[in-house]
Design a protein around this motif. Sequence first.
Motif, PDB file in Angstrom:
ATOM      1  N   UNK A  95       0.828  -1.152   0.013  1.00 50.74           N
ATOM      2  CA  UNK A  95       0.072  -0.023   0.079  1.00 50.74           C
ATOM      3  C   UNK A  95       0.840   1.239  -0.059  1.00 50.74           C
ATOM      4  N   UNK A  96       2.156   1.257   0.606  1.00 54.25           N
ATOM      5  CA  UNK A  96       2.893   2.287   0.633  1.00 54.25           C
ATOM      6  C   UNK A  96       3.549   2.511  -0.905  1.00 54.25           C
ATOM      7  N   UNK A  97       3.490   1.541  -1.561  1.00 51.18           N
ATOM      8  CA  UNK A  97       4.057   1.741  -2.745  1.00 51.18           C
ATOM      9  C   UNK A  97       3.291   2.911  -3.709  1.00 51.18           C
ATOM     10  N   UNK A  98       2.014   2.739  -3.600  1.00 50.28           N
ATOM     11  CA  UNK A  98       0.981   3.506  -4.301  1.00 50.28           C
ATOM     12  C   UNK A  98       1.160   4.868  -4.489  1.00 50.28           C
ATOM     13  N   UNK A  99       1.305   5.524  -3.055  1.00 54.64           N
ATOM     14  CA  UNK A  99       1.500   6.981  -3.228  1.00 54.64           C
ATOM     15  C   UNK A  99       2.794   7.353  -3.489  1.00 54.64           C
ATOM     16  N   UNK A 110      10.886  15.577  -2.516  1.00 55.17           N
ATOM     17  CA  UNK A 110      10.659  15.757  -0.916  1.00 55.17           C
ATOM     18  C   UNK A 110       9.609  14.660  -0.463  1.00 55.17           C
ATOM     19  N   UNK A 111       8.487  14.616  -1.441  1.00 55.18           N
ATOM     20  CA  UNK A 111       7.537  13.362  -1.253  1.00 55.18           C
ATOM     21  C   UNK A 111       8.179  12.177  -1.368  1.00 55.18           C
ATOM     22  N   UNK A 112       8.828  11.793  -2.251  1.00 52.57           N
ATOM     23  CA  UNK A 112       9.351  10.596  -2.489  1.00 52.57           C
ATOM     24  C   UNK A 112      10.187  10.224  -1.155  1.00 52.57           C
ATOM     25  N   UNK A 113      10.849  11.064  -0.864  1.00 51.71           N
ATOM     26  CA  UNK A 113      11.735  10.746   0.308  1.00 51.71           C
ATOM     27  C   UNK A 113      10.934  10.366   1.589  1.00 51.71           C
ATOM     28  N   UNK A 114       9.810  11.055   1.553  1.00 53.17           N
ATOM     29  CA  UNK A 114       8.915  10.936   2.854  1.00 53.17           C
ATOM     30  C   UNK A 114       8.295   9.548   2.414  1.00 53.17           C
ATOM     31  N   UNK A 115       7.920   9.081   1.361  1.00 56.20           N
ATOM     32  CA  UNK A 115       7.246   7.743   1.083  1.00 56.20           C
ATOM     33  C   UNK A 115       8.172   6.826   1.560  1.00 56.20           C
ATOM     34  N   UNK A 116       9.569   7.116   0.895  1.00 58.93           N
ATOM     35  CA  UNK A 116      10.737   6.061   1.136  1.00 58.93           C
ATOM     36  C   UNK A 116      10.791   5.778   2.605  1.00 58.93           C
TER      37      UNK A 116
END
Lengths: 151, 802
Positions: A95-99, A110-116
Amino acid sequence: MEVGQLQRSFVEYMTSLFREGFLDAQFSQLQQLQDDSNPDFVVEVVSLFFEDSERLLNDLTMALDQPNVDFKQVDAHVHQLKGSSSSVGAQRVKNCCVPFRNCCEEQNTEACLRCLQQIKQEYLLVKNKLQTLFELEQQIVAAGGAIPMVQ
Amino acid sequence: MVEATTRSPPSEPSMHFRHQLSSIVDSCNCIIDLQLPADDLLMKYQYISDFFIALAYFSIPVELIYFVKKSAVFPYRWVLVQFGAFIVLCGATHLINLWTFNMHTRNVALVMTTAKVLTALVSCITALMLVHIIPDLLSVKTRELFLKKKAAQLDREMGIIRTQEETGRHVRMLTHEIRSTLDRHTILKTTLVELGRTLALEECALWMPTRTGLELQLSYTLRHQNPVALTVPIQLPIINQVFGTNRVVKISPNSPVARLRPAGKYMPGEVVAVRVPLLHLSNFQINDWPELSTKRYALMVLMLPSDSARQWHVHELELVEVVADQVAVALSHAAILEESMRARDLLMEQNVALDLARREAEMAVRARNDFLAVMNHEMRTPMHAIIALSSLLQETDLTLEQRLMVETILKSSNLLATLINDVLDLSRLEDGSLPLDIDTFNLPALFREVLNLIKPIASVKKLFVTLSLSSDLPEYVIGDEKRLMQILLNVVGNAVKFSKEGSVSISAFVAKSDSLRDPRAPEVFAVPSENYFYLRVQVKDTGIGINPQDIPNLFSKFTQTQALATTNSGGTGLGLAICMRYGVSQFLGVLSVCDFHFAMFVNLMEGHIWIESEGLGKGSTAIFIIRLGIPGRANESKLPFVAKLPANHMQMTFQGLKVLVMDDNGSGLAVVYALVWLVNDLLIRVSRMVTKGLLTHLGCDVTTVGSRDECLRVVTQEHKVVFMDVSMPGIDCYEVAVVIHERFGKRHGRPLIVALTGNTDRVTKENCMRVGMDGVILKPVSVDKMRSVLSELLEHEVVLES
């Protein structure tokens, strides 16, 4: 500890994992595939999952660390992570992969880092859980019991 | 005719006569001696007179003939002839008489006699005829008089007609002038001008009612410019009289409406007044002619020139009446036009305003969505952090108290996470941007699955759950399976949740049109057709029930109901509201599906959902109706899809099937040749391994390959099936399919190609069809699914929609 108790804790633990969304139906499928010809199927698959995920997470960290981030590459990694986590039934990771993929589309570092960050957390969680689970299994086996099936 | 008596037979009579005569003369001589003219003289006179008489007698017919010949018309020719004969004969008689004065022969006497006889005859006939003729002749004269009178009358009438025609012409001309404009003022002005001209009026004035309707104001005059607007009260008797009839009324020149010029030494001409109805738009009903029940009239006053003896003629009055009517019509047209132009302007303004509002609303919605998306993400991140770390914390050594605390933290944060998800989904739902996932699925199986999911929890609560499906429900339907399941789970789940004991019964049947017309759902005018039917599902529970007064509030956001707040249902009122509306799964643990938006989904499926309850403690029934499609009506794509849960499957093993598994990463595992090929174009090792394990479990001999080239290199006729994962973007997996087709040609020789994909959209389907795949399977693939796929493949060599 006696077998019965171990088995009960195992069932409880497994049920809680499902309930809390760490694992989904795919994991049950994996368990079904485990048979006498393939007794360690689940452990093997999960180990493979751990290896691959860690590798992918490292790759992702490095990719996002670049001054010019190659989002296509990042996206590809995330896609693979998604694929493997869904094959194993690690629902939360999936589920985390979708966002994460959305952020890649928007090319938002920035957002990618947060997702990571998030994925890493989830991954650690699920790894922890699965390892606990396997330990329980081993304990049961060592105590001479059979591993109960949890639907 | 005296002569006869003095005549005697010729010879003897003449002698006798002479004797007589001499005797008379002698006797007379004795009396009058000298004065008596002589015989000869007398004779002479007679002779001459006879001659002249004859002459006259002869000339008269001649004249008659002459003049009759001259005049063409004379009806009595025969009479003339008679008359002429008569006269001629008389003349002849007299003429012949001339010869009888002296001694005359017997022949003369004969002729004389003949003449006399003839004359007598003719004259008698003529006398008889005259009896008839003279009245006729007299009546001719009468007729002549009569005709003269008639002619005079016709003349008069002609005069009248001509006048009328003139009037008509004038009216037409006036009308034309009046109606040629749609401007009110022009109309009125033109009327006055034209009337004044046509009738040669001295003054023509128009009095219009004021806004208040209590007075008449002098609005238009022909000649006199009135700087001060004169008004007269409308209730004057003279005005009432004029308004009371639609005819022209003669009024006194001294009445207030006619006194326009200052009094002076002149004899004012005759004045007439007529009412002019002022019609409104509302007077023109669809089926009525404008009724003159309107109370608004204007007054038109016409004055003949003063100091003239002119009088109003009837035709002039008629003209005025007609013109007044025409003016009324023209005015109403003008009024209608004015109103419609005003309405149009208003509409345009409104349009502009609406457009602006719409754009603003759109912007607001977009801004909200952006905000929500960002906020959602922002909210989820710390949320997940909390959840993750709390979980980790749970693993550490904690005292019992601490453990309880951590558990509570976890539970709350889970709930919060779900709520956050719901908020985002709700906004997407409200925008309608959440599409339904339409596909064919097995309806009874869905119900059974729901039942299976609910049974554990129900049994824990010692609740009895029954399912009854009506026999006319189709086995396979077209709809959004996932969401229908969510709806069912939520409804049933709520039933279970709010029942402490007793039973929950689920029944489903095809909704007939009577049951569709529910008073609570009047807007669901459902018309089942060949392609669709309406599914009605009722879930009845014996739980705490709902106060009937609260039922309307259930489906609105954020309402609390007393009953719920007091029970330990584990949720707040908000929870139930959201639950009812969006369906938070607070208690379903086995399936961790997060977001239920079943009421919204019900709406999307063109249905309706409502709850009935007798009251608190009396249980409740949730009913919903949704529209589902009926498959097999040529409204689905031709590409076969595998059902998730096939009706019956056989425990088949596929010994010795060769399988090829292809992977993109190129790390290429052990390639084990098999009859079934598995080509995983995208999945990494883990999933490849899983799939291989799956197939191996089913008894296949699996070969995995690492790349397209490798696949093409390795594939042989021995391999029965090639599995290919086509969800990787940017990679043309279809190429392999094309090459395999080319290489192996006809069907029986080549391996079957099956695509594995995660999404069921049209593009993917079409692409698969295009390259000639034999089947498509939806991921995730369960053991059962794979089993059925393989059995179908090998039986029919194609994976059909089952």
